[in-house]
Design an enzyme around this catalytic site. Structure first.
Site, PDB file in Angstrom:
ATOM      1  N   LYS A 264       6.991  -7.219   7.378  1.00  0.00           N
ATOM      2  CA  LYS A 264       7.105  -7.098   5.930  1.00  0.00           C
ATOM      3  C   LYS A 264       8.570  -6.995   5.552  1.00  0.00           C
ATOM      4  O   LYS A 264       9.342  -6.280   6.216  1.00  0.00           O
ATOM      5  CB  LYS A 264       6.324  -5.866   5.463  1.00  0.00           C
ATOM      6  CG  LYS A 264       6.265  -5.651   3.964  1.00  0.00           C
ATOM      7  CD  LYS A 264       5.424  -4.421   3.646  1.00  0.00           C
ATOM      8  CE  LYS A 264       5.314  -4.156   2.169  1.00  0.00           C
ATOM      9  NZ  LYS A 264       4.468  -2.967   1.874  1.00  0.00           N
TER      10      LYS A 264
ATOM     11  N   SER B  33       0.760  -3.549  -1.084  1.00  0.00           N
ATOM     12  CA  SER B  33       1.932  -4.377  -1.291  1.00  0.00           C
ATOM     13  C   SER B  33       2.240  -5.286  -0.098  1.00  0.00           C
ATOM     14  O   SER B  33       3.045  -6.206  -0.205  1.00  0.00           O
ATOM     15  CB  SER B  33       3.148  -3.467  -1.556  1.00  0.00           C
ATOM     16  OG  SER B  33       3.422  -2.628  -0.437  1.00  0.00           O
TER      17      SER B  33
ATOM     18  N   SER C  54      -1.027   0.433   0.746  1.00  0.00           N
ATOM     19  CA  SER C  54      -0.464  -0.911   0.846  1.00  0.00           C
ATOM     20  C   SER C  54      -0.738  -1.609   2.168  1.00  0.00           C
ATOM     21  O   SER C  54      -0.525  -2.815   2.279  1.00  0.00           O
ATOM     22  CB  SER C  54       1.047  -0.859   0.606  1.00  0.00           C
ATOM     23  OG  SER C  54       1.327  -0.520  -0.729  1.00  0.00           O
TER      24      SER C  54
END
Length: 610
Positions: free
Chosen positions: A79, A155, A179
């Site tokens: 990420k 997210s 997330s």
């Protein structure tokens, strides 16, 4: 050697292929890079490493194999709020970007274990959101791996999508409020939300620094456990890190034994749509079939805590992380993200303490409920909206998605999203298992039961789940102790077990080769269990004692007694009370009570001494 992009990327499949010589890491990477055009169109990646950039990672695998590197040759994604040396970290905001000189600590550990970083993935900007729709136009927003009209979840949207799509073996996300778990649920993946501090936050762009953790996306429970075991390495230089030795604490991933107790919230608290209701029902039924006992527990204190995360002063942590950039260049923020983070500039110190006091009240009640079970099965989320639905109600739907996720880190719990089923429209749905801090391996062991029983395809690839190998028995931070004397239920010393959280899990007998003697000079009398081929089967109980209290229990055991191994009637050996060899048991105050068959029967007969 040949690798096809349709082949499985699980650890077991890749390592088997490497060992057979069917393929090699270079060939796997080349095949994955060949799909770059179709991959880049879905906006899941922000930065993909080129073959030249990947060459050093591949070269480092020379003279190694799956036999000495647990993640040998496994491609993974990162990420883009987690550092990879030499590659820009953007957190979804080009104006914020910087290029780190070293890897994040967890990334460093994974690479050292043989994993190959393929690039950086898209996210809800500054890891603020559960929808996967809060990215700037320059990066785009990924589509769900199953249906691009549905949100991917955020997210950590990109990390989930590329794992589910078969572009990597696993991926790193972050999880402050869900997330990692929500996108795992939406993309048919295992989403590990570790206990806070187990995975170092060094090299991670903070969202809420006191609540952040790196999370893991994996295709199977076994893969999740292996990746977790590598990543959960104590970082002495990280102020947020917490050390926990699972082996020393008596915890081990493995086959969970029948007799476990799990909590289930009352249906009135679920608020799930049909697919997630079915997921709950299937998960509960599967765990019961595996020998678990379901107990309804009130999760309202957890849900009350969840409301504090975005409705309380913890937003100030988000503002603390990026507030200076927001005030200087507000237009570089996604509009929804900007509005949320701006709210963090307002709370006062008094409001912060009020919220801390309220959280303490919630945790006190929540911990009491959690203490009655081994873990809890809850919805991961309540629904799966389309992109159009989120566009119409971006904040309202995000709040709904966080109902069962927002409280985990506030309450210092471990959690794990587990895929369970599919909806009538073919979209995945799952549940979350959660427990106290450092119960991560217990949750993974329970998830393995669901993984085995549900047998879902791998991510969104349609590839069948590979047969699962057998496991050694799981251990959950406790020690099973065989007692045969005054520690038996209802007798004089039983309180020593009960006061330490001990639970009786079995009443039975030893194997036939034992003698039981009573040392009557002690008050209360003590048992001496002695191995003797001419002996008999002796009545016993097996008590499960938390490992943390075994030391203090041992300290109360007087000579000549101690703990050793006792054979039970079923042929299994357990830790239990024995008498040391050479003890003087021929004294007049030592009585052979073998013929009574057990301590309780001897006492019921008046504890005769001749």
């Amino acid at each position: 050697m040949t690798y096809h992009k349709t082949d499985s990327l699980t650890r077991s499949a890749l390592h088997a292929a490497y060992r057979r010589g069917d393929t090699c890491p270079e060939e796997v990477i080349d095949a994955l890079l060949a799909t770059s055009d179709e991959v880049e169109r879905d906006a899941s990646w922000i930065y993909r490493l080129s073959r030249v950039e990947l060459a050093p990672y591949l070269a480092a695998l020379a003279r190694h194999s799956p036999d000495d590197l647990p993640l040998y040759g496994l491609p993974f994604a990162i990420k883009d709020n987690i550092d990879l040396a030499g590659v820009p970290t953007t957190a979804g905001c080009s104006a914020y970007a910087y290029t780190p000189e070293r890897h994040a600590y967890v990334v460093e550990r994974l690479i050292a274990a043989g994993a190959i970083p393929m690039g950086k993935t898209n996210l809800d900007q500054f890891a603020t959101g559960l929808v996967g729709e809060r990215a700037m136009a320059e990066y785009g927003t990924p589509g769900n791996a199953f249906d691009a009209d549905y949100i991917p979840g955020g997210s950590s949207s990109g990390s989930a999508v590329v794992t589910a799509a078969g572009q990597v073996s696993f991926a790193l996300g972050t999880d402050t409020a869900g997330s990692g778990r929500v996108p795992a649920a939406f993309n048919n993946l295992f989403g590990v939300k570790p206990s806070l501090g187990l995975l170092s936050s060094a090299g991670v762009v903070p969202a809420c620094k006191s609540l952040d953790t790196i999370s893991l996306f994996a295709l199977t429970a076994d893969d999740a456990n292996t990746i977790f075991s590598v990543a959960a390495d104590y970082d002495v230089d990280c102020a947020q890190a917490r050390s926990h030795g699972f082996e020393a604490a008596g915890q081990r991933y493995g086959q969970i034994a029948p007799g476990f107790v799990f909590g289930v919230p009352p249906r009135s608290q679920w608020q799930t749509e049909t697919a997630y209701t079915r997921a709950m029902e299937r998960a509960v039924a599967t765990l019961e079939t595996a020998g678990g006992q379901a107990i309804t527990i009130d999760c309202q204190p957890m849900l009350d805590a969840a409301a504090l995360l975005y409705g309380g002063p913890w937003l100030a942590e988000r503002y603390h992380a990026v507030g200076s950039l927001l005030e200087r260049e507000p237009d570089v923020f996604h509009p929804v993200t900007r509005k949320i983070i701006q709210g963090g500039a307002k709370p006062s110190a008094v409001e912060a303490f009020d919220a801390m006091y309220r959280l303490a009240e919630c945790k006190h009640l929540a911990d009491q409920a959690l203490a009655t079970v081994d873990f809890v099965v809850a919805p991961t989320t309540v629904c799966h909206p389309t992109k159009a639905e989120v566009s119409a109600e971006p904040v309202t739907l995000n709040t709904r998605l966080g109902r069962w996720t927002n409280f985990m880190n506030l309450l210092d719990y471990s959690a794990l999203a587990v895929p369970v089923t599919f909806s009538d429209t073919g979209m995945p749905a799952g549940v979350t298992l959660f427990g106290a801090a450092f119960e991560d391996l217990r949750l993974l062991s329970a998830a393995r039961v669901l993984d085995d029983a549900c047998g879902l395809p791998l991510g969104a690839t349609g590839r069948p789940h590979e047969p699962l190998p057998g496991l050694t028995p799981a251990r959950h931070g406790s020690l099973d102790i065989v007692v045969c004397g005054a520690h038996l239920s209802g007798l004089a010393l039983n309180y020593q077990l009960v006061a330490r959280g001990g639970v009786c899990i079995h009443a039975g007998r030893t194997a036939s080769g034992y003698r039981l003697k009573a040392m009557t000079a002690d008050q209360p009398p003590r048992p001496a269990l002695v191995r003797d081929a001419e002996g008999a089967a002796i009545a016993i109980e097996v008590w499960r004692l938390p490992m943390a209290h075994v030391g203090s229990f041992l300290a109360d055991i007087p000579a000549p007694l101690g703990l050793g191994k006792v054979e039970l009637a079923d042929g299994q050996w357990h830790t239990g009370f024995i008498c040391e060899a050479g003890a003087a048991l021929d004294r007049h105050d030592v009585v052979d009570i073998t013929d009574f068959g057990g301590w309780a029967a001897w006492q019921a007969a008046g504890a005769p001494t001749n």
